[in-house]
Design an enzyme around this catalytic site. Sequence first.
Site, PDB file in Angstrom:
ATOM      1  N   LYS A  42       0.847  -1.195   0.000  1.00 41.69           N
ATOM      2  CA  LYS A  42       0.000   0.000   0.000  1.00 41.69           C
ATOM      3  C   LYS A  42       0.884   1.247   0.000  1.00 41.69           C
ATOM      4  O   LYS A  42       2.090   1.175   0.246  1.00 41.69           O
ATOM      5  CB  LYS A  42      -0.897   0.005   1.240  1.00 41.69           C
ATOM      6  CG  LYS A  42      -0.135   0.132   2.547  1.00 41.69           C
ATOM      7  CD  LYS A  42      -1.057   0.150   3.747  1.00 41.69           C
ATOM      8  CE  LYS A  42      -0.249   0.309   5.040  1.00 41.69           C
ATOM      9  NZ  LYS A  42      -1.099   0.381   6.234  1.00 41.69           N
ATOM     10  N   ARG A 141     -10.258   0.697  14.649  1.00 36.52           N
ATOM     11  CA  ARG A 141     -10.494   1.533  13.472  1.00 36.52           C
ATOM     12  C   ARG A 141     -11.531   0.899  12.556  1.00 36.52           C
ATOM     13  O   ARG A 141     -12.566   1.493  12.259  1.00 36.52           O
ATOM     14  CB  ARG A 141      -9.188   1.754  12.701  1.00 36.52           C
ATOM     15  CG  ARG A 141      -8.067   2.362  13.533  1.00 36.52           C
ATOM     16  CD  ARG A 141      -6.792   2.539  12.729  1.00 36.52           C
ATOM     17  NE  ARG A 141      -6.392   1.316  12.039  1.00 36.52           N
ATOM     18  CZ  ARG A 141      -5.254   1.178  11.378  1.00 36.52           C
ATOM     19  NH1 ARG A 141      -4.409   2.188  11.298  1.00 36.52           N
ATOM     20  NH2 ARG A 141      -4.952   0.037  10.776  1.00 36.52           N
ATOM     21  N   TYR A 268      15.692  31.269   4.313  1.00 40.44           N
ATOM     22  CA  TYR A 268      14.570  32.103   4.723  1.00 40.44           C
ATOM     23  C   TYR A 268      14.729  32.600   6.156  1.00 40.44           C
ATOM     24  O   TYR A 268      15.052  31.826   7.064  1.00 40.44           O
ATOM     25  CB  TYR A 268      13.252  31.330   4.594  1.00 40.44           C
ATOM     26  CG  TYR A 268      12.773  31.182   3.177  1.00 40.44           C
ATOM     27  CD1 TYR A 268      12.342  32.280   2.443  1.00 40.44           C
ATOM     28  CD2 TYR A 268      12.747  29.929   2.565  1.00 40.44           C
ATOM     29  CE1 TYR A 268      11.894  32.142   1.139  1.00 40.44           C
ATOM     30  CE2 TYR A 268      12.304  29.778   1.253  1.00 40.44           C
ATOM     31  CZ  TYR A 268      11.873  30.890   0.548  1.00 40.44           C
ATOM     32  OH  TYR A 268      11.434  30.749  -0.747  1.00 40.44           O
TER      33      TYR A 268
END
Length: 375
Positions: A42, A141, A268
């Site tokens: 997956k 779940r 930055y």
Amino acid sequence: MGEDASHSQSRAWAEVATGALLRNYRAIRGRAQDKRVIGVVKANAYGHGAVGVARALAGAGCDAFAVISVEEAAELRAAGIRQPLLVLGGVQSADEAARALEQDVEPVISRAEALDWLEAAAARTGRDCRFQLEIDTGMGRLGVRPAELAELLPRLARARRAKLSGVLSHLACADDAASPETPRQRKQFAEAVARLRAAGLTPDWVHLDNSAGVVRGVSPECNAIRPGIALYGVDPTLEGGHAFEPVMSLCARVIHAKTVAAGTPIGYAGAFRAARETRILTLAVGYADGLPRAAGGQASVGVSGRRAPIVGRVSCDLTTVAVPTDDPAQPGDVALVFGRRAGQEVPVADLARAVGTISYEVLVRIGPRVPRIAT
């Protein structure tokens, strides 16, 4: 396993070591003894490239694969993967049930409604379809709670076209050797499997153990295992000591190098200022490639055979690291963000700890513009 090595390596790329993947697979299979292996691919095989990984594992004899969605399964079918495909996320609509049937994949169901969708889709086509049932033994779940089995069993038995091919659950705490949850979950799962069989159901696949469960010792009532992260070289336990070989190495090209004076701001907001004369290397990798922005000032990379700290903020496309003024690195050289290369190792777990997450997340977030190159 991924894109060909001739693919441009001007910026950042991920080297995916087929040999390491297969050695991990064989080590896991050895622990499983005679159990079948369902390789979890997956999330693009945890960022490693699902098609390439599945092809390599299929060639090594992997029995089946697990994905999260019908879409992920369809990608593997289109690539010629013919092993059984288990869709861990199940189907969420009647249309998706029909697509699962078209792709000849086995959805995991957690509620009766999904069973009805599959039965209806199969009846329309006149073809049987296979599915697997998830039991919620403690993950909380997905899955049918053991108390709900009594109500579902008659519906499973009445299904004419939708065929129960397997039963599974998922370990919630197997990474922690001290947790009492794993033996409790294993006991509850064994009891649920016994109830299914007593009702006349005969699941072909019975599986509970994930990577952490496998290294703890495979559940005896199971005939298959479901390894994921260990295939890719990550120790699935909290205590460590279960060595697997890293499969992915994230590399980035040095594209600029300069020596700056003390006090020079970098990046930055000038979040880093050189405390002394320092050589700064700019790498062609940033958070758009999957290097976490939080790595700035926290993590290090491998360059010139040593570890060099990331300094300043990681930006979208670029990252800066600090090295001594005599460091020989030049534009065109390669930095190792994590993995193994040229005798150096930077564990992905080091980067994960530095940014306050886990190796799984770092791996799956390597962006799509980073080519995966089989090595």
